[in-house]
Design a protein around this motif. Structure first.
Motif, PDB file in Angstrom:
ATOM      1  N   PHE A  32       0.812  -1.219   0.000  1.00 37.12           N
ATOM      2  CA  PHE A  32       0.000   0.000   0.000  1.00 37.12           C
ATOM      3  C   PHE A  32       0.844   1.268   0.000  1.00 37.12           C
ATOM      4  CE2 PHE A  32      -3.535  -2.621   1.944  1.00 37.12           C
ATOM      5  CZ  PHE A  32      -4.296  -2.601   0.797  1.00 37.12           C
ATOM      6  N   THR A  33       2.031   1.218   0.589  1.00 39.37           N
ATOM      7  CA  THR A  33       2.846   2.429   0.673  1.00 39.37           C
ATOM      8  C   THR A  33       3.708   2.662  -0.566  1.00 39.37           C
ATOM      9  OG1 THR A  33       4.589   1.236   1.859  1.00 39.37           O
ATOM     10  CG2 THR A  33       2.969   2.426   3.195  1.00 39.37           C
ATOM     11  N   TYR A  34       3.752   1.709  -1.476  1.00 40.19           N
ATOM     12  CA  TYR A  34       4.561   1.914  -2.678  1.00 40.19           C
ATOM     13  C   TYR A  34       3.896   2.945  -3.583  1.00 40.19           C
ATOM     14  CZ  TYR A  34       6.997   1.298  -7.023  1.00 40.19           C
ATOM     15  OH  TYR A  34       7.712   1.531  -8.157  1.00 40.19           O
ATOM     16  N   THR A  43      12.251  11.365   3.098  1.00 38.59           N
ATOM     17  CA  THR A  43      11.547  10.870   4.281  1.00 38.59           C
ATOM     18  C   THR A  43      10.647   9.697   3.932  1.00 38.59           C
ATOM     19  OG1 THR A  43      11.557  13.111   5.173  1.00 38.59           O
ATOM     20  CG2 THR A  43      10.077  11.535   6.201  1.00 38.59           C
ATOM     21  N   TYR A  44       9.911   9.821   2.847  1.00 40.51           N
ATOM     22  CA  TYR A  44       9.027   8.733   2.424  1.00 40.51           C
ATOM     23  C   TYR A  44       9.837   7.504   2.020  1.00 40.51           C
ATOM     24  CZ  TYR A  44       4.878   6.531   0.486  1.00 40.51           C
ATOM     25  OH  TYR A  44       3.835   5.677   0.248  1.00 40.51           O
ATOM     26  N   ILE A  47      10.922   5.742   5.233  1.00 39.41           N
ATOM     27  CA  ILE A  47       9.805   5.003   5.816  1.00 39.41           C
ATOM     28  C   ILE A  47       9.548   3.727   5.025  1.00 39.41           C
ATOM     29  CG2 ILE A  47       7.315   5.070   6.245  1.00 39.41           C
ATOM     30  CD1 ILE A  47       7.692   8.079   6.839  1.00 39.41           C
ATOM     31  N   PHE A  48       9.587   3.823   3.713  1.00 36.06           N
ATOM     32  CA  PHE A  48       9.344   2.662   2.863  1.00 36.06           C
ATOM     33  C   PHE A  48      10.422   1.598   3.049  1.00 36.06           C
ATOM     34  CE2 PHE A  48       9.669   0.383  -1.216  1.00 36.06           C
ATOM     35  CZ  PHE A  48       8.381  -0.125  -1.275  1.00 36.06           C
ATOM     36  N   VAL A  49      11.677   2.006   3.077  1.00 35.01           N
ATOM     37  CA  VAL A  49      12.778   1.050   3.227  1.00 35.01           C
ATOM     38  C   VAL A  49      12.721   0.375   4.594  1.00 35.01           C
ATOM     39  CG1 VAL A  49      15.295   0.870   3.406  1.00 35.01           C
ATOM     40  CG2 VAL A  49      14.271   2.167   1.551  1.00 35.01           C
TER      41      VAL A  49
END
Length: 66
Positions: A32-34, A43-44, A47-49
């Motif tokens: 969902f966050t991709y 920053t994004y 968070i994703f990594v």
């Protein structure tokens, strides 16, 4: 001591079940966050990594605990 072997699977501990649930939820969160455009921001991306790393760790631990 004799233990009869039936068709029932041995009960799994609560910790193992929680790790399996966490692994599934984190995998969904990664999906969902991709967002390719949002990953341009540092920053994004961080968070994703971190979410991907946690998902990989949760899946690995849940497999090892089985």
């Amino acid at each position: 001591m004799y233990k009869p072997m039936g068709l029932a699977q041995p009960k799994k501990k609560l910790g193992i079940k929680l790790f399996r649930i966490a692994a599934a939820v984190l995998a969904l969160v990664v999906g969902f966050t991709y967002d390719a455009t949002k990953l341009q921001y540092k920053t994004y991306m961080l968070i994703f990594v971190v979410t991907v790393a946690l998902a990989i760790l949760a899946v690995t631990v849940s497999i090892i605990l089985e």
